[in-house]
Design a protein around this motif. Sequence first.
Motif, PDB file in Angstrom:
ATOM      1  N   ARG A 226       0.829  -1.207   0.000  1.00 53.02           N
ATOM      2  CA  ARG A 226       0.000   0.000   0.000  1.00 53.02           C
ATOM      3  C   ARG A 226       0.864   1.257   0.000  1.00 53.02           C
ATOM      4  NH1 ARG A 226      -3.658  -3.306   2.980  1.00 53.02           N
ATOM      5  NH2 ARG A 226      -2.882  -2.715   5.026  1.00 53.02           N
ATOM      6  N   ALA A 227       1.986   1.211   0.724  1.00 48.39           N
ATOM      7  CA  ALA A 227       2.889   2.364   0.735  1.00 48.39           C
ATOM      8  C   ALA A 227       3.425   2.647  -0.669  1.00 48.39           C
ATOM      9  CB  ALA A 227       4.041   2.117   1.710  1.00 48.39           C
ATOM     10  N   ILE A 228       3.785   1.601  -1.387  1.00 55.16           N
ATOM     11  CA  ILE A 228       4.265   1.770  -2.757  1.00 55.16           C
ATOM     12  C   ILE A 228       3.170   2.366  -3.627  1.00 55.16           C
ATOM     13  CG2 ILE A 228       5.037   0.526  -4.825  1.00 55.16           C
ATOM     14  CD1 ILE A 228       6.428  -1.468  -2.930  1.00 55.16           C
ATOM     15  N   TYR A 229       1.956   1.849  -3.482  1.00 48.96           N
ATOM     16  CA  TYR A 229       0.820   2.381  -4.240  1.00 48.96           C
ATOM     17  C   TYR A 229       0.642   3.871  -3.980  1.00 48.96           C
ATOM     18  CZ  TYR A 229      -4.112   3.110  -5.516  1.00 48.96           C
ATOM     19  OH  TYR A 229      -5.277   3.596  -6.034  1.00 48.96           O
ATOM     20  N   LEU A 230       0.724   4.266  -2.721  1.00 54.89           N
ATOM     21  CA  LEU A 230       0.520   5.668  -2.366  1.00 54.89           C
ATOM     22  C   LEU A 230       1.637   6.553  -2.891  1.00 54.89           C
ATOM     23  CD1 LEU A 230      -0.844   5.265   1.277  1.00 54.89           C
ATOM     24  CD2 LEU A 230      -2.116   6.049  -0.734  1.00 54.89           C
ATOM     25  N   GLU A 231       2.871   6.036  -2.888  1.00 59.52           N
ATOM     26  CA  GLU A 231       3.982   6.817  -3.444  1.00 59.52           C
ATOM     27  C   GLU A 231       3.765   7.074  -4.937  1.00 59.52           C
ATOM     28  OE1 GLU A 231       7.036   8.016  -1.635  1.00 59.52           O
ATOM     29  OE2 GLU A 231       5.297   7.807  -0.311  1.00 59.52           O
ATOM     30  N   VAL A 232       3.360   6.034  -5.635  1.00 59.06           N
ATOM     31  CA  VAL A 232       3.103   6.186  -7.074  1.00 59.06           C
ATOM     32  C   VAL A 232       1.936   7.145  -7.304  1.00 59.06           C
ATOM     33  CG1 VAL A 232       2.303   4.956  -9.131  1.00 59.06           C
ATOM     34  CG2 VAL A 232       4.099   3.954  -7.704  1.00 59.06           C
ATOM     35  N   LYS A 233       0.885   6.973  -6.513  1.00 53.58           N
ATOM     36  CA  LYS A 233      -0.295   7.831  -6.646  1.00 53.58           C
ATOM     37  C   LYS A 233       0.044   9.301  -6.378  1.00 53.58           C
ATOM     38  CE  LYS A 233      -5.086   8.179  -4.995  1.00 53.58           C
ATOM     39  NZ  LYS A 233      -6.075   7.628  -4.037  1.00 53.58           N
ATOM     40  N   ALA A 234       1.016   9.531  -5.480  1.00 57.67           N
ATOM     41  CA  ALA A 234       1.410  10.897  -5.129  1.00 57.67           C
ATOM     42  C   ALA A 234       2.410  11.490  -6.115  1.00 57.67           C
ATOM     43  CB  ALA A 234       1.998  10.910  -3.722  1.00 57.67           C
ATOM     44  N   GLY A 235       2.731  10.755  -7.171  1.00 53.09           N
ATOM     45  CA  GLY A 235       3.662  11.265  -8.169  1.00 53.09           C
ATOM     46  C   GLY A 235       5.115  11.049  -7.814  1.00 53.09           C
ATOM     47  N   LEU A 236       5.377  10.143  -6.859  1.00 53.11           N
ATOM     48  CA  LEU A 236       6.739   9.895  -6.413  1.00 53.11           C
ATOM     49  C   LEU A 236       7.305   8.590  -6.946  1.00 53.11           C
ATOM     50  CD1 LEU A 236       6.340  11.131  -2.727  1.00 53.11           C
ATOM     51  CD2 LEU A 236       7.585  12.269  -4.571  1.00 53.11           C
ATOM     52  N   GLY A 237       6.586   7.968  -7.886  1.00 55.24           N
ATOM     53  CA  GLY A 237       7.093   6.755  -8.504  1.00 55.24           C
ATOM     54  C   GLY A 237       8.244   7.046  -9.448  1.00 55.24           C
ATOM     55  N   ALA A 238       9.098   6.061  -9.658  1.00 53.19           N
ATOM     56  CA  ALA A 238      10.263   6.213 -10.522  1.00 53.19           C
ATOM     57  C   ALA A 238       9.949   5.751 -11.941  1.00 53.19           C
ATOM     58  CB  ALA A 238      11.441   5.418  -9.953  1.00 53.19           C
ATOM     59  N   GLY A 239      10.893   6.016 -12.851  1.00 56.89           N
ATOM     60  CA  GLY A 239      10.772   5.561 -14.229  1.00 56.89           C
ATOM     61  C   GLY A 239      10.015   6.521 -15.116  1.00 56.89           C
ATOM     62  N   PRO A 240      10.042   6.258 -16.421  1.00 57.04           N
ATOM     63  CA  PRO A 240       9.384   7.154 -17.391  1.00 57.04           C
ATOM     64  C   PRO A 240       7.906   7.358 -17.123  1.00 57.04           C
ATOM     65  CG  PRO A 240      10.786   5.563 -18.514  1.00 57.04           C
ATOM     66  CD  PRO A 240      10.732   5.138 -17.089  1.00 57.04           C
ATOM     67  N   LEU A 241       7.235   6.314 -16.630  1.00 52.89           N
ATOM     68  CA  LEU A 241       5.798   6.407 -16.358  1.00 52.89           C
ATOM     69  C   LEU A 241       5.505   6.700 -14.897  1.00 52.89           C
ATOM     70  CD1 LEU A 241       4.528   3.388 -18.525  1.00 52.89           C
ATOM     71  CD2 LEU A 241       4.643   5.813 -19.150  1.00 52.89           C
ATOM     72  N   GLY A 242       6.549   6.755 -14.069  1.00 57.66           N
ATOM     73  CA  GLY A 242       6.355   7.021 -12.649  1.00 57.66           C
ATOM     74  C   GLY A 242       5.527   5.973 -11.952  1.00 57.66           C
ATOM     75  N   ASP A 243       5.669   4.686 -12.350  1.00 58.39           N
ATOM     76  CA  ASP A 243       4.783   3.646 -11.839  1.00 58.39           C
ATOM     77  C   ASP A 243       5.494   2.528 -11.086  1.00 58.39           C
ATOM     78  OD1 ASP A 243       6.042   2.732 -14.123  1.00 58.39           O
ATOM     79  OD2 ASP A 243       4.245   1.822 -14.994  1.00 58.39           O
ATOM     80  N   TYR A 244       6.698   2.787 -10.584  1.00 57.83           N
ATOM     81  CA  TYR A 244       7.373   1.793  -9.749  1.00 57.83           C
ATOM     82  C   TYR A 244       8.275   2.497  -8.744  1.00 57.83           C
ATOM     83  CZ  TYR A 244      11.341   2.338 -13.059  1.00 57.83           C
ATOM     84  OH  TYR A 244      12.366   2.821 -13.850  1.00 57.83           O
ATOM     85  N   VAL A 245       8.773   1.708  -7.777  1.00 61.75           N
ATOM     86  CA  VAL A 245       9.768   2.218  -6.839  1.00 61.75           C
ATOM     87  C   VAL A 245      11.046   1.399  -7.016  1.00 61.75           C
ATOM     88  CG1 VAL A 245       8.060   3.035  -5.181  1.00 61.75           C
ATOM     89  CG2 VAL A 245       8.988   0.718  -4.951  1.00 61.75           C
ATOM     90  N   LEU A 246      12.062   1.712  -6.236  1.00 64.84           N
ATOM     91  CA  LEU A 246      13.373   1.104  -6.434  1.00 64.84           C
ATOM     92  C   LEU A 246      13.810   0.318  -5.210  1.00 64.84           C
ATOM     93  CD1 LEU A 246      14.964   4.280  -8.011  1.00 64.84           C
ATOM     94  CD2 LEU A 246      14.337   2.188  -9.251  1.00 64.84           C
ATOM     95  N   LEU A 247      14.257  -0.909  -5.437  1.00 68.45           N
ATOM     96  CA  LEU A 247      14.858  -1.735  -4.389  1.00 68.45           C
ATOM     97  C   LEU A 247      16.370  -1.573  -4.488  1.00 68.45           C
ATOM     98  CD1 LEU A 247      14.705  -3.917  -2.164  1.00 68.45           C
ATOM     99  CD2 LEU A 247      14.712  -5.637  -3.991  1.00 68.45           C
ATOM    100  N   ASP A 248      16.974  -1.010  -3.462  1.00 64.68           N
ATOM    101  CA  ASP A 248      18.395  -0.655  -3.492  1.00 64.68           C
ATOM    102  C   ASP A 248      19.186  -1.538  -2.529  1.00 64.68           C
ATOM    103  OD1 ASP A 248      20.813   0.553  -3.846  1.00 64.68           O
ATOM    104  OD2 ASP A 248      20.241   2.483  -2.983  1.00 64.68           O
ATOM    105  N   VAL A 249      20.088  -2.342  -3.079  1.00 65.92           N
ATOM    106  CA  VAL A 249      20.960  -3.185  -2.246  1.00 65.92           C
ATOM    107  C   VAL A 249      22.431  -2.835  -2.451  1.00 65.92           C
ATOM    108  CG1 VAL A 249      19.313  -5.108  -2.165  1.00 65.92           C
ATOM    109  CG2 VAL A 249      20.997  -5.011  -4.019  1.00 65.92           C
ATOM    110  N   ARG A 250      22.706  -1.757  -3.128  1.00 61.92           N
ATOM    111  CA  ARG A 250      24.091  -1.416  -3.469  1.00 61.92           C
ATOM    112  C   ARG A 250      24.979  -1.282  -2.231  1.00 61.92           C
ATOM    113  NH1 ARG A 250      22.900   3.808  -7.061  1.00 61.92           N
ATOM    114  NH2 ARG A 250      21.384   4.038  -5.357  1.00 61.92           N
ATOM    115  N   HIS A 251      24.421  -0.729  -1.162  1.00 60.24           N
ATOM    116  CA  HIS A 251      25.200  -0.485   0.054  1.00 60.24           C
ATOM    117  C   HIS A 251      25.559  -1.774   0.791  1.00 60.24           C
ATOM    118  CE1 HIS A 251      20.963  -0.635   1.089  1.00 60.24           C
ATOM    119  NE2 HIS A 251      21.310  -1.003   2.315  1.00 60.24           N
ATOM    120  N   LEU A 252      24.944  -2.894   0.424  1.00 57.98           N
ATOM    121  CA  LEU A 252      25.237  -4.155   1.104  1.00 57.98           C
ATOM    122  C   LEU A 252      26.579  -4.745   0.703  1.00 57.98           C
ATOM    123  CD1 LEU A 252      21.728  -5.880   0.926  1.00 57.98           C
ATOM    124  CD2 LEU A 252      22.678  -4.452   2.745  1.00 57.98           C
ATOM    125  N   GLY A 253      27.078  -4.351  -0.447  1.00 59.46           N
ATOM    126  CA  GLY A 253      28.384  -4.835  -0.892  1.00 59.46           C
ATOM    127  C   GLY A 253      28.294  -6.115  -1.707  1.00 59.46           C
TER     128      GLY A 253
END
Length: 383
Positions: free
Chosen positions: A94-121
């Motif tokens: 639901r949090a992801i849905y609300l982020e997208v609905k609020a215009g905070l989604g990523a990508g060209p269509l703004g319809d997804y979020v990002l899973l970031d594991v880069r800092h884990l090494g």
Amino acid sequence: VLLATGGNGRMFRITSNAHSLTGDGMALAYRHGIPLQDMEFYQFHPTGLYGLGILLSEAARGEGGYLLNKDGERFMSRYAPTLMELAPRDMVSRAIYLEVKAGLGAGPLGDYVLLDVRHLGRAVIEEKLPDITDFARVYLGVEPLTEPVPTQPTAHYAMGGVPTDLQARVIRDERNTVVEGLYAAGEVACVSVHGANRLGTNSLVDLLVFGRRAGRAMAAYCAATTMPEVAGDAEAPVRAEIEALRDRPDGESPVELRADLATLMMDNVGVFRTEPMMQAAVAGVAEIKERYGRIRVRDTGKVYNTDLLEARELGYLIDNAEAMATSALARTESRGAHSRDDFPERDDAGWLKHTLAYRGEAGPTLRYKPVTVTRFEPKPRTY
């Protein structure tokens, strides 16, 4: 007879479910007068590969992965400040849905979020998350070592299904009347050990505990009874249905109809629901059901005919969809995986009860039975 046909996630456009999970067992029971229980409760896993739905398990977030919006913010701090990314699946979805609905989604269509594991090494990513990283590389061409992975909620697990008792015997009504000789186990069944919202890995209870109980109960039943008489033409209705699909000279494409159903359900009976959305779903499913009566298959062969198989599976999905949409529309509260914008609170006084959806010519008929509360009473979730 044991129903062990799995779930029905293929009624949604984005799903982690295998192509074979088309609700066959649920629909077969439904067509023979057995209700489908608690179909409105369907779990969406928060992290599916964008556009594909392939599951990225909790392991990535368990190891410390972040969920980011387009601004690079760990947005879960605004929804579950204590558990953050490790909040329950429905809350994160639901949090992801609300982020997208609020215009905070990523990508060209703004319809997804990002899973970031880069800092884990590299060591953690390669050694502890090999499947997740391989999926991202193979299917999206994303390198998790150097870039975040596009994710979105994916239809994952049905809490509802064919109602059973604790011995996996199918029951037909609110009085828990047993259907002699018929059993169900796994995702097809609704013992209701999950209630309105399954916890991660608890599907093993459906599989191992109730699969074992079903086997033992069936063995005891077979030892104590005789073979019933079977009508000589028992297969006639199904044969007629299949032959009608094969013989129809023209009609609608089942492929297009299936895509229409998946989009309708994803858009209107998904992570968030409102009355207008679910009314649109109920009406849309009814229209698709009417159109299904006119479909034709291109392959009319009788050997390994996948065209015919998928057309029949579409009928099962439609049955599942009408039961789900109707049950969800009727439940005027939010509970577990069933979340409504227009009824955001849980209503134990009015809705602490199971839904039973019976098939009818004019659409499903709903009946209810009380929830058995034992040691743990329902309480508000605070994270």
